[in-house]
Design an enzyme around this catalytic site. Structure first.
Site, PDB file in Angstrom:
ATOM      1  N   VAL A 151       0.691  -1.079  -0.101  1.00  0.00           N
ATOM      2  CA  VAL A 151       0.075  -0.138   0.024  1.00  0.00           C
ATOM      3  C   VAL A 151       0.760   1.416  -0.111  1.00  0.00           C
ATOM      4  CG1 VAL A 151      -1.742   1.333   1.283  1.00  0.00           C
ATOM      5  CG2 VAL A 151      -1.608  -1.264   1.354  1.00  0.00           C
ATOM      6  N   LYS A 224      -5.829  -2.454  -2.153  1.00  0.00           N
ATOM      7  CA  LYS A 224      -5.185  -1.581  -0.948  1.00  0.00           C
ATOM      8  C   LYS A 224      -6.220  -1.258   0.196  1.00  0.00           C
ATOM      9  CE  LYS A 224      -1.600   0.046  -4.418  1.00  0.00           C
ATOM     10  NZ  LYS A 224      -1.624   0.955  -5.438  1.00  0.00           N
TER      11      LYS A 224
HETATM   12  N1  HSE Z   1      -0.073   0.435 -10.214  1.00  0.00           N
HETATM   13  C1  HSE Z   1      -0.021   0.942  -8.922  1.00  0.00           C
HETATM   14  C2  HSE Z   1      -0.452   2.234  -8.824  1.00  0.00           C
HETATM   15  C3  HSE Z   1       1.501   0.528  -8.426  1.00  0.00           C
HETATM   16  O1  HSE Z   1      -0.578   3.025  -9.827  1.00  0.00           O
HETATM   17  O2  HSE Z   1      -0.641   2.776  -7.775  1.00  0.00           O
HETATM   18  C4  HSE Z   1       1.541   0.829  -6.692  1.00  0.00           C
HETATM   19  O3  HSE Z   1       0.857  -0.154  -6.368  1.00  0.00           O
END
Ligand code: HSE
Length: 341
Positions: A151, A224
């Site tokens: 996260v 997350k």
């Molecule tokens: N793809 C994710 C984002 C990467 O853009 O937040 C980090 O977890």
């Protein structure tokens, strides 16, 4: 501390580079001497009791595309076999997993627990799908399970709640948890880019997931949110408990119209009244109105009210920093239990 590493993409390579660069400092300040004794990528694995040389690994990976071509160690094909064979205190799981079943990372984590290895991961799908069970399992096997890189990239949202806010209950969470979609919405607003153009840029800059529909479809933010709710609020939820929608439908016109009303469209993850991720309009003056790849989380804390934490939410180097923090945290926890020798 002997480390087995699964995955040698941007995050894992940055982690390896950081512990190489900072090895004297890590030893002096924290009393840890990290040694990578095994490593696995999609091409197979190699392990050696003596440890693997950073320079040699990077060269081999660049020249042949896989760490498995490293000469001077025992080689094999599957991460799970590497976990069975290796003698290491900790597994760092940084492979690419999918949101269908969390594999192969989920099996790697479970097997490492069974072998009484501590696990550090920055892999979101296994936690999104099975975090309550994984926490129970780590407890059952008496090992530590750390995941701060899942996260906020390098921004310590998780340890902020479990360390800095100790004794204070987090009542609810609301925030921006996906850097890519925030980057896309910001570029639409500031540079009049279409969603597709902005997303292509985010991919090129390395912020997006391998499958970027996970970013703009809200799944990454939902994963997350699950991790934050379990960690910071003691909830026992998985991604199935989150109502998810994304920003695919957001047009330039919608972004401009919102601004005329003094509002901006953001992909907001919230724990209440029901856990959900969706595009929402927020006031331009709200602290959550952050731009680019920034993440921002507003915690409603018992006795304190709103506390907002803002920081970079994506990036290989940033996420690698969180793995290093987990390593230090692991040492602290083992020391407290009298298990650090
Ligand atoms: N793809 C994710 C984002 C990467 O853009 O937040 C980090 O977890």
């Amino acid at each position: 501390m002997r480390i087995a590493l699964i995955g040698y993409g941007v995050v894992a390579r940055n982690f390896h580079e950081i512990i190489e660069e900072k090895k004297d400092e890590i030893k002096k300040r924290y009393g840890i001497v990290p040694k990578i004794v095994a490593i696995c990528d999609r091409g197979g694995y190699v392990h050696s009791r003596r440890g693997l040389s950073y320079e040699k690994l990077v060269k081999v990976k660049e020249e042949t595309g896989t760490v498995a071509s490293y000469e001077g160690g025992i080689r094999g094909a599957r991460g799970i076999d590497m976990i069975d064979e290796v003698e290491a205190e900790v597994l760092v799981e940084a492979s690419v997993a999918n949101f269908e079943n969390g594999q192969p990372a989920l099996d790697h984590i479970i097997r490492a627990f069974e072998r009484r290895m501590h696990v550090i991961t920055c892999n979101k799908p296994p936690l999104a799908l099975a975090m309550p069970s994984l926490i129970e399992m780590a407890w059952h096997y008496g090992v530590e399970f750390l995941y701060s890189g899942t996260v906020g990239g390098g921004t310590p949202f998780l340890s902020f709640t479990s360390r800095a806010l100790r004794g204070n209950n987090v009542k609810s969470i609301r925030g921006i948890l996906n850097g890519t979609s925030n980057y896309v919405l910001t570029q639409m607003l500031e540079r009049n880019l279409s969603l597709e153009e902005a997303l292509e840029e985010a991919r090129r800059l390395g912020y997006a997931e391998e499958d970027p529909t996970l970013d703009i479809g809200g799944f990454d933010a939902a994963a997350k949110l699950v991790i934050l709710m379990n960690h910071a609020m003691g909830e026992r939820v998985t991604i199935r408990d989150i109502k998810i929608s994304g920003i695919e439908h957001v047009t330039l016109d919608m972004v401009k119209e919102s601004l005329k009303r003094g509002r901006v469209i953001k992909l907001i993850a919230r724990s209440s009244p029901k856990p959900q991720v969706s595009a929402e309009e927020i006031d331009v003056n709200e602290p959550l109105n952050v731009g680019g790849t920034l993440n921002a989380v507003s915690f409603d804390v018992e006795g304190l009210g709103e506390v907002v934490l803002i920081g970079r939410g994506a990036g290989g180097r940033e996420t690698a920093c969180s793995i290093l923090r987990d390593l230090v945290e692991l040492k602290d926890r083992l020391s407290l239990k009298g298990l650090w020798t």
